[in-house]
Design a protein around this motif. Structure first.
Motif, mmCIF file in Angstrom:
data_model
loop_
_atom_site.group_PDB
_atom_site.id
_atom_site.type_symbol
_atom_site.label_atom_id
_atom_site.label_comp_id
_atom_site.label_asym_id
_atom_site.label_seq_id
_atom_site.Cartn_x
_atom_site.Cartn_y
_atom_site.Cartn_z
ATOM 1 N N THR A 52 -7.648 2.809 -7.371
ATOM 2 C CA THR A 52 -6.327 3.414 -7.162
ATOM 3 C C THR A 52 -5.333 2.299 -6.839
ATOM 4 O O THR A 52 -4.494 2.425 -5.947
ATOM 5 C CB THR A 52 -6.361 4.480 -6.047
ATOM 6 N N GLN B 18 -4.651 -7.215 -4.953
ATOM 7 C CA GLN B 18 -4.708 -8.494 -4.238
ATOM 8 C C GLN B 18 -6.134 -9.051 -4.387
ATOM 9 O O GLN B 18 -6.994 -8.419 -4.977
ATOM 10 C CB GLN B 18 -4.399 -8.273 -2.754
ATOM 11 N N SER C 42 -4.121 5.220 2.344
ATOM 12 C CA SER C 42 -3.951 6.204 3.415
ATOM 13 C C SER C 42 -5.232 6.982 3.705
ATOM 14 O O SER C 42 -5.355 7.599 4.756
ATOM 15 C CB SER C 42 -2.863 7.206 3.007
ATOM 16 N N ASP D 196 -11.047 -1.205 0.918
ATOM 17 C CA ASP D 196 -9.670 -1.702 0.843
ATOM 18 C C ASP D 196 -9.667 -3.123 1.377
ATOM 19 O O ASP D 196 -10.402 -3.464 2.310
ATOM 20 C CB ASP D 196 -8.710 -0.828 1.664
ATOM 21 N N ILE D 197 -8.820 -3.959 0.798
ATOM 22 C CA ILE D 197 -8.777 -5.368 1.178
ATOM 23 C C ILE D 197 -8.013 -5.573 2.491
ATOM 24 O O ILE D 197 -8.137 -6.615 3.129
ATOM 25 C CB ILE D 197 -8.154 -6.197 0.022
ATOM 26 N N GLY E 19 -9.475 0.833 -3.120
ATOM 27 C CA GLY E 19 -8.094 1.033 -2.654
ATOM 28 C C GLY E 19 -8.004 2.280 -1.783
ATOM 29 O O GLY E 19 -7.470 3.309 -2.198
ATOM 30 N N THR E 20 -8.500 2.187 -0.551
ATOM 31 C CA THR E 20 -8.526 3.343 0.356
ATOM 32 C C THR E 20 -7.123 3.803 0.726
ATOM 33 O O THR E 20 -6.855 5.003 0.810
ATOM 34 C CB THR E 20 -9.261 2.960 1.675
ATOM 35 N N ASP F 69 -12.807 -7.102 -0.484
ATOM 36 C CA ASP F 69 -12.139 -7.187 -1.782
ATOM 37 C C ASP F 69 -12.909 -6.292 -2.750
ATOM 38 O O ASP F 69 -14.081 -6.553 -3.060
ATOM 39 C CB ASP F 69 -12.134 -8.647 -2.262
ATOM 40 N N GLY F 70 -12.259 -5.257 -3.210
ATOM 41 C CA GLY F 70 -12.920 -4.271 -4.072
ATOM 42 C C GLY F 70 -13.446 -4.863 -5.366
ATOM 43 O O GLY F 70 -14.249 -4.221 -6.054
ATOM 44 N N SER G 225 0.847 -1.199 0.000
ATOM 45 C CA SER G 225 0.000 0.000 0.000
ATOM 46 C C SER G 225 0.875 1.239 0.000
ATOM 47 O O SER G 225 1.852 1.319 0.757
ATOM 48 C CB SER G 225 -0.924 0.026 1.214
ATOM 49 N N THR G 226 0.524 2.171 -0.852
ATOM 50 C CA THR G 226 1.247 3.435 -0.908
ATOM 51 C C THR G 226 0.253 4.584 -0.915
ATOM 52 O O THR G 226 -0.910 4.403 -1.296
ATOM 53 C CB THR G 226 2.072 3.568 -2.208
ATOM 54 N N GLU H 37 -14.394 4.464 -4.357
ATOM 55 C CA GLU H 37 -12.956 4.291 -4.579
ATOM 56 C C GLU H 37 -12.568 2.858 -4.196
ATOM 57 O O GLU H 37 -12.943 2.373 -3.130
ATOM 58 C CB GLU H 37 -12.165 5.278 -3.706
ATOM 59 N N ASN I 22 -6.677 10.299 -0.805
ATOM 60 C CA ASN I 22 -7.489 10.525 -2.008
ATOM 61 C C ASN I 22 -8.987 10.540 -1.669
ATOM 62 O O ASN I 22 -9.752 11.309 -2.249
ATOM 63 C CB ASN I 22 -7.188 9.444 -3.049
HETATM 64 C C1 LIG Z 1 -1.875 2.714 -4.121
HETATM 65 S S1 LIG Z 1 -2.755 2.215 -2.688
HETATM 66 C C2 LIG Z 1 -4.140 3.315 -2.688
HETATM 67 C C3 LIG Z 1 -3.798 4.740 -2.446
HETATM 68 C C4 LIG Z 1 -4.921 5.497 -1.797
HETATM 69 N N1 LIG Z 1 -5.993 5.784 -2.701
HETATM 70 C C5 LIG Z 1 -4.409 6.734 -1.080
HETATM 71 O O1 LIG Z 1 -4.977 7.827 -1.258
HETATM 72 O O2 LIG Z 1 -3.485 6.603 -0.273
HETATM 73 C C6 LIG Z 1 -3.559 0.713 -3.197
HETATM 74 C C7 LIG Z 1 -4.451 0.126 -2.122
HETATM 75 O O3 LIG Z 1 -5.235 -0.892 -2.737
HETATM 76 C C8 LIG Z 1 -5.468 -1.889 -1.773
HETATM 77 N N2 LIG Z 1 -5.926 -3.103 -2.467
HETATM 78 C C9 LIG Z 1 -5.204 -4.071 -3.081
HETATM 79 N N3 LIG Z 1 -6.015 -5.007 -3.594
HETATM 80 C C10 LIG Z 1 -7.290 -4.627 -3.311
HETATM 81 C C11 LIG Z 1 -8.566 -5.183 -3.569
HETATM 82 N N4 LIG Z 1 -8.737 -6.333 -4.232
HETATM 83 N N5 LIG Z 1 -9.650 -4.511 -3.117
HETATM 84 C C12 LIG Z 1 -9.526 -3.345 -2.426
HETATM 85 N N6 LIG Z 1 -8.334 -2.788 -2.144
HETATM 86 C C13 LIG Z 1 -7.233 -3.405 -2.588
HETATM 87 C C14 LIG Z 1 -4.160 -2.008 -1.036
HETATM 88 O O4 LIG Z 1 -4.340 -2.585 0.256
HETATM 89 C C15 LIG Z 1 -3.722 -0.544 -0.985
HETATM 90 O O5 LIG Z 1 -4.084 0.054 0.219
#
Ligand SMILES: C[S@@+](CC[C@H](N)C(=O)[O-])C[C@H]1O[C@@H](n2cnc3c(N)ncnc32)[C@H](O)[C@@H]1O
Length: 430
Positions: free
Chosen positions: A218, A274, A153, A174-175, A150-151, A201-202, A123-124, A148, A156
């Motif tokens: 995201t 993921q 941090s 977020d997962i 991928g929450t 799982d998104g 996660s970033t 959204e 966004n």
């Molecule tokens: C690049 S980060 C999102 C950045 C975020 N929007 C922000 O403002 O910081 C990607 C995120 O997607 C999540 N992620 C990965 N696979 C996922 C899934 N299947 N469903 C939901 N979230 C997922 C990760 O845990 C991670 O937190």
């Protein structure tokens, strides 16, 4: 809307709903500099996006982080380590990294842990340049509802909340359940407690809150999920960083009259998704090549080396060269790894246009080199097609997806993803 009502004001939250967190005057100054840099570089033009980014204190969402190397940084710079904006000695330097428009910050995983840079990061907080340009691409207006995927941090999500104003709504999934718990607290503390965050799982979207005007992922997706298309309102669209070889061009995907179409609207690279889509990439070797000691380098053919210099201001992501050739390469060869490279378990070949050379490793290296040169020469012969020269349509694999041939095209490819077959057409001269 009431007569005389100022649309811009509606976009803002009420003053008593404004963020309550921040590091005071210094934060405000560095944040203003970030907005200036985004605007001055032309990365973000929409005043509403710049306005929102000037209001949300990014450090409230990334109080601790691992900095990631800036784009195209060779090696591991000394500042790639853990930082805290609350640190008595280093807080100010940490704040500068938080507001660097080209810095992604890891909030889950030490980027130096193992393998190629960034491999262990799940996660970033994406770099402000990409965050801002995605907000712009979403064409948001007050009152909209947004999902959204991928929450992370929460930064966004807070910006989305600012953009849709008090009559709009934002849900984010977020997962990573632990992260969702932490982020919900941060959103609340920063004054964005009405953003709904859910650990799921998104891939499945959030049916109980549908329909949404926009669905934005995201995270680097292997496919557009059927749920997102079902949960987006007629006339709305999904913005998806859709894996294509070793990167994630931003695709605007919409359904209209029973047809699902996609356009590449931006360049990006994200952490991999993921859950349901994980490990199901059409490019099984995609990702940065690990360090190899035994690389055999040779000069690129002279004419080709000149052709492969990236077009200034266009073929870049955050200052990093992002050759449009990489888009064609991934269509032509499923061994595409990172950018301009092919790889399998034992061999690889990679073009290094900056140095005008090509490197190869392993028994199939020479054949991969020949293939890379062949695709590069084809790209040049086609007139260096850009990302906006391609259009896509998506047909369901569950319903025996055919190859959708909509009108004439210079060339056409199919990519079978998780749920959809993507048919990509190259339409030069349209
Ligand atoms: C690049 S980060 C999102 C950045 C975020 N929007 C922000 O403002 O910081 C990607 C995120 O997607 C999540 N992620 C990965 N696979 C996922 C899934 N299947 N469903 C939901 N979230 C997922 C990760 O845990 C991670 O937190």
């Amino acid at each position: 809307m009431m007569p005389g009502h100022d649309q811009h004001d509606d976009r803002r939250l009420r003053s008593d709903d404004r963020p309550r967190w921040g590091l005071g005057e210094r934060s405000a100054r560095v944040r203003a500099a970030m907005v200036e840099a985004l605007s001055g570089s032309g990365a973000v033009r929409d005043p509403a996006v710049l306005d929102a980014m000037g209001r949300v204190p990014r450090e409230a969402f990334v109080p601790r982080f691992w900095s990631l190397p800036p784009p195209m940084q060779a090696g591991t710079p000394a500042d790639v380590r853990e930082w805290s904006v609350q640190d008595a000695d280093e807080g100010a330097a940490a704040l500068d990294l938080v507001y660097d428009i080209d810095r992604a910050l890891s909030i889950r995983g030490d980027p130096r842990a193992s393998g190629p840079a960034g491999a262990g990061v799940t996660s970033t907080a994406s770099a402000p340049r990409i965050v801002g340009s995605m907000l712009e691409l979403l064409e948001l207006s007050p009152g909209m509802s947004v999902l959204e995927i991928g929450t992370g941090s929460g930064y966004n999500a807070a910006l989305l909340r600012e953009m849709v104003g008090r009559h709009g709504s934002v849900a984010s999934v977020d997962i990573d359940a632990g992260l969702v718990t932490e982020t919900a607290v941060r959103l609340e503390a920063a004054g964005y407690g009405d953003v709904q965050v859910v650990a799921v799982d998104g891939y499945f979207g959030l049916s109980e809150r549908a329909l949404f005007d926009r669905v934005v992922a995201t995270v680097g997706c292997v496919d557009v999920a059927p749920a997102w298309l079902e949960q987006v309102s007629p006339g709305g669209f999904c913005l998806v960083p859709l894996q294509h070889g070793g990167w994630h061009p931003l695709n605007r995907i919409e359904r209209s009259g029973g047809r699902i179409s996609g356009l590449v609207v931006g360049r990006a690279g994200f952490v991999a998704i993921q859950g349901h889509q994980a490990g199901r990439s059409p490019w099984p070797h995609a990702g940065p090549l690990g360090p190899r000691l035994e690389v055999e380098w040779a000069a690129l053919p002279a004419g080709l080396a000149a052709e492969l210099q990236p077009e200034a201001g266009r073929e870049t992501v955050g200052g990093r060269p992002m050759w449009d050739l990489a888009y064609l390469l991934a269509l032509e060869d499923r061994r595409t790894a990172f950018m301009l490279s092919l790889a399998d378990h034992a061999s690889s070949a990679a073009v290094d246009p900056g140095q005008g050379r090509i490197g190869l490793v392993g028994p199939d290296g020479p054949a991969m080199r020949d293939r890379l040169l062949e695709v590069a020469q084809r790209w040049v012969a086609l007139g260096r097609p850009s990302l906006d020269d391609y259009t896509s349509s998506f047909t369901s694999l569950a319903h025996g997806a055919g190859r959708e041939a909509a009108g004439p095209a210079v060339a056409r490819w199919t990519v079978d993803r998780v749920d959809f077959r993507q048919t990509v057409s190259l339409n030069i001269g349209d």
